[in-house]
Design a protein around this motif. Structure first.
Motif, PDB file in Angstrom:
ATOM      1  N   THR A 118       1.012  -1.156  -0.230  1.00 25.14           N
ATOM      2  CA  THR A 118      -0.029   0.027  -0.263  1.00 25.14           C
ATOM      3  C   THR A 118       1.010   1.356  -0.023  1.00 25.14           C
ATOM      4  N   LEU A 119       0.562   2.331  -0.732  1.00 23.15           N
ATOM      5  CA  LEU A 119       1.015   3.494  -0.954  1.00 23.15           C
ATOM      6  C   LEU A 119       0.145   4.558  -0.626  1.00 23.15           C
ATOM      7  N   ASP A 120       0.011   5.022   0.613  1.00 21.69           N
ATOM      8  CA  ASP A 120      -0.894   6.235   0.630  1.00 21.69           C
ATOM      9  C   ASP A 120      -0.408   7.621   0.671  1.00 21.69           C
ATOM     10  N   ASN A 121      -0.372   8.186  -0.475  1.00 22.35           N
ATOM     11  CA  ASN A 121       0.186   9.499  -1.116  1.00 22.35           C
ATOM     12  C   ASN A 121      -0.341  10.988  -0.566  1.00 22.35           C
ATOM     13  N   THR A 122      -1.340  10.707   0.229  1.00 27.44           N
ATOM     14  CA  THR A 122      -2.011  12.079   0.884  1.00 27.44           C
ATOM     15  C   THR A 122      -0.931  13.111   1.082  1.00 27.44           C
ATOM     16  N   SER A 123       0.210  12.710   1.671  1.00 29.52           N
ATOM     17  CA  SER A 123       1.138  13.992   2.245  1.00 29.52           C
ATOM     18  C   SER A 123       2.549  13.795   1.571  1.00 29.52           C
ATOM     19  N   MET A 124       2.429  12.852   0.375  1.00 31.01           N
ATOM     20  CA  MET A 124       3.899  12.705  -0.409  1.00 31.01           C
ATOM     21  C   MET A 124       3.979  13.712  -1.572  1.00 31.01           C
ATOM     22  N   THR A 125       5.196  13.915  -1.973  1.00 33.07           N
ATOM     23  CA  THR A 125       5.271  14.616  -3.285  1.00 33.07           C
ATOM     24  C   THR A 125       5.379  13.377  -4.209  1.00 33.07           C
TER      25      THR A 125
END
Ligand code: DC
Length: 230
Positions: free
Chosen positions: A202-209
């Protein structure tokens, strides 16, 4: 780094799956395939021809009239979707298609038709494909599977900005509504609902660039390739 792998990237709509898939493909010299664009191209064809979903189910042979290709645009440096020799890259992203694509993608004959094409594209490995059922149905044996997610509000904001940049003007609330509606339809449909494959990361990118996501995913990919090369 000789072993070639297939990379499956699934997740909710407007999570940045395409951007991530493109970045990974570029770094590894792999082919990027946007499977959502194929569902969108079929949807555009049905809308243009005035074919209803009932008519399609009664006569699936009409799918035989649809030719989808990804053609490289050397000026823009990316592959564009062509439907029956016509460049439809922008048209398939408009709201007319976005509203109708989820119901179209619930139709079994459409899925069977596109999954077969997608599997053919991946048979020689070296493919990064993004969609909803890539890790579960299209490439169940993909060596790396990533399941992406982010909050609906963040996704709507990104989609809104992407459409605005392309000169497509639409209200933010409508984008958010469309995203929620598609999440619901994609996850609850009978045929190949969106779900995380058991062996997906899983990759949750809500706060990722974008850079952070690409970096971590490339590390995963290179790790898998190195293990196969041993
Ligand atoms: O990724 P996208 O938003 O362009 O996808 C458009 C629609 O196509 C989406 O609502 C779900 C569907 N789709 C699908 O059912 N299976 C895929 N592999 C890719 C997309």
């Amino acid at each position: 780094m000789n072993s070639k792998i297939n990379i499956a990237i699934d997740g909710h709509s407007s999570c940045g799956k395409g951007t991530l898939a493109k970045n990974i493909a570029k770094e590894l010299g792999y082919l990027f395939i946007d499977s959502g664009a194929m569902y969108r191209a079929v949807t555009l064809y049905l809308l243009n021809e005035g074919i209803t979903l009932t008519e399609l189910e009664e006569d699936p042979a009409v799918l035989g009239n649809i030719k989808i290709e990804f053609v490289y645009n050397s000026e823009k440096k990316f592959y564009e979707t062509h439907l029956n020799q016509e460049n439809v890259e922008n048209e398939i992203r408009n709201m007319r298609v976005s509203r109708f694509v989820s119901p179209v993608s619930t139709i079994k004959v459409v899925r069977d038709f596109l999954v077969k094409k997608q599997q053919e594209m991946g048979q020689n490995k070296g493919v990064v494909m993004d969609g909803r059922d890539i890790g579960t149905v299209v490439f169940p044996d993909a060596e790396l599977k990533i399941f992406m997610t982010a909050s609906p509000e963040v996704r709507a904001k990104r989609r809104y900005e992407e459409l605005s940049k392309k000169g497509i003007h639409i209200n933010y609330q409508e984008v958010l509504h469309n995203i929620r509606e598609r999440d619901q339809m994609d996850s609850t449909r009978k045929e190949s609902p969106l779900r995380k494959a058991e062996d997906a990361i899983t990759l949750d990118n809500t706060s990722m660039t974008k850079q952070e996501q690409a970096k971590i995913s490339l590390q995963w990919a290179k790790g898998v390739i190195a293990a196969l090369d041993e």
